[in-house]
Design a protein around this motif. Structure first.
Motif, PDB file in Angstrom:
ATOM      1  N   VAL A  78       0.852  -1.188   0.000  1.00  0.00           N
ATOM      2  CA  VAL A  78       0.000   0.000   0.000  1.00  0.00           C
ATOM      3  C   VAL A  78       0.889   1.239   0.000  1.00  0.00           C
ATOM      4  O   VAL A  78       1.741   1.395   0.875  1.00  0.00           O
ATOM      5  CB  VAL A  78      -0.929   0.026   1.234  1.00  0.00           C
ATOM      6  CG1 VAL A  78      -1.841   1.246   1.176  1.00  0.00           C
ATOM      7  CG2 VAL A  78      -1.745  -1.261   1.320  1.00  0.00           C
ATOM      8  N   ALA A  84       0.988  -4.741   3.304  1.00  0.00           N
ATOM      9  CA  ALA A  84      -0.396  -4.818   3.774  1.00  0.00           C
ATOM     10  C   ALA A  84      -0.479  -5.353   5.196  1.00  0.00           C
ATOM     11  O   ALA A  84      -1.458  -5.099   5.905  1.00  0.00           O
ATOM     12  CB  ALA A  84      -1.217  -5.694   2.831  1.00  0.00           C
ATOM     13  N   LYS A 111      -7.597  -6.712  -0.256  1.00  0.00           N
ATOM     14  CA  LYS A 111      -6.640  -5.626  -0.356  1.00  0.00           C
ATOM     15  C   LYS A 111      -7.242  -4.342   0.202  1.00  0.00           C
ATOM     16  O   LYS A 111      -8.466  -4.224   0.365  1.00  0.00           O
ATOM     17  CB  LYS A 111      -6.218  -5.413  -1.815  1.00  0.00           C
ATOM     18  CG  LYS A 111      -5.412  -6.566  -2.395  1.00  0.00           C
ATOM     19  CD  LYS A 111      -4.955  -6.269  -3.818  1.00  0.00           C
ATOM     20  CE  LYS A 111      -4.114  -7.415  -4.362  1.00  0.00           C
ATOM     21  NZ  LYS A 111      -3.668  -7.134  -5.754  1.00  0.00           N
TER      22      LYS A 111
END
Length: 282
Positions: free
Chosen positions: A40, A77, A173
């Motif tokens: 991310v 993540a 996600k």
């Protein structure tokens, strides 16, 4: 110490515990997961605070020049697992966040975050999240975090950090993330050891136009239709109640209380409160 806040409020009935569970929530539980292999990209921002400071605090160079430590970072993540519950949850449920991973994100703003506030230890400490909404593809988590930053000669304490983490349940996600200090007339508290030979600190407050971390685009919250949800206001209220027991009391303005007291023939209790009522900015 905190700036004295004197509030005259009136309680005409016995204090009542407000229900932290929203009645519109269902018993349907979901499990939230993230693919730890994903990454991310998070952008960080801190806008200058100098214009909101009194003349004395404008001499504090570290505060005047406070800027984001890293404007852009690529986080695994796994860091965002900090926001996920350990068990299945329903809309309206609360859970504690993993501070050991949240600290990684806060260090993007400033290298010295602290969750154990140097003032107001007690109920105002903590990191909590609430499942606000979900559908077959997305889930929206609203959270509230109390943290501060240790500067070389003092402390910078934001009112709170709040925001959203939107999970793509199918892809596992992060679809959107924001963590920010809400805008208000005053949204931070400061304690400065102006005189290094003195024992105490000088206290003050101010306004930071922007202090946030962000990934993705916010329009996802506008275009996604959630099938099960509570409102943003309900989620925020539920979180506030976790931090401040005073918010569980049915406080009434003086004029309204005088009418109720006369009608109910009940006594009036006038309260003087020193400290924060709904956040950490005094």
């Amino acid at each position: 110490m905190k700036t004295l806040t004197v509030v005259v409020l009136v309680l005409t009935i016995l204090s009542g515990q407000l229900n932290a569970e929203n009645p519109s929530a269902t018993n349907n539980k979901i499990t939230l997961k993230l693919d730890d292999a994903s990454e991310v990209t998070v952008k960080g921002f801190i806008a200058p605070v100098e214009e909101s400071l009194s003349d004395a605090f404008r001499e504090w160079d570290e505060l005047v020049n406070l800027r984001v430590d890293d404007p852009e970072m690529h986080h695994p993540a796994s860091v965002f697992q900090a926001f996920l519950p350990q068990t299945s949850v329903s809309v309206g449920d609360l859970w504690v966040l993993d501070m050991t991973r949240i600290v990684t994100l806060l260090k993007q703003l400033h290298p010295n975050p602290n969750f154990f506030l140097h003032i107001n230890a007690g109920d105002s400490l903590g990191l909590w999240a609430c499942l606000r909404a979900y559908n077959d593809q997305y889930a929206d988590i609203v959270f509230r975090i109390h943290a501060e930053f240790k500067l070389q000669d003092g402390w910078f304490t934001p009112s709170q950090f709040t925001g959203h983490l939107v999970i793509d349940r199918i892809e596992e996600k992060v679809a959107f993330f924001e963590m920010y200090v809400p805008k208000s007339i005053i949204n931070f508290d400061i304690n400065w050891k102006m005189d290094k030979n003195a024992s105490g600190h000088v206290t003050g407050t101010g306004f930071c136009p922007k202090m946030e971390l962000r990934a993705g685009t916010q329009d996802i919250l506008e275009r996604v239709e959630f099938t099960t949800s509570i409102t943003q206001e309900e989620a925020e209220r539920t979180l506030t109640l976790r931090f401040y027991k005073s918010q569980q009391i049915n406080w009434v303005p003086l004029a309204q209380a005088l009418e109720k007291a006369q009608a109910q023939q009940r006594p009036i209790h006038v309260i003087s409160i020193d400290g924060p009522l709904t956040d950490e900015s005094c």
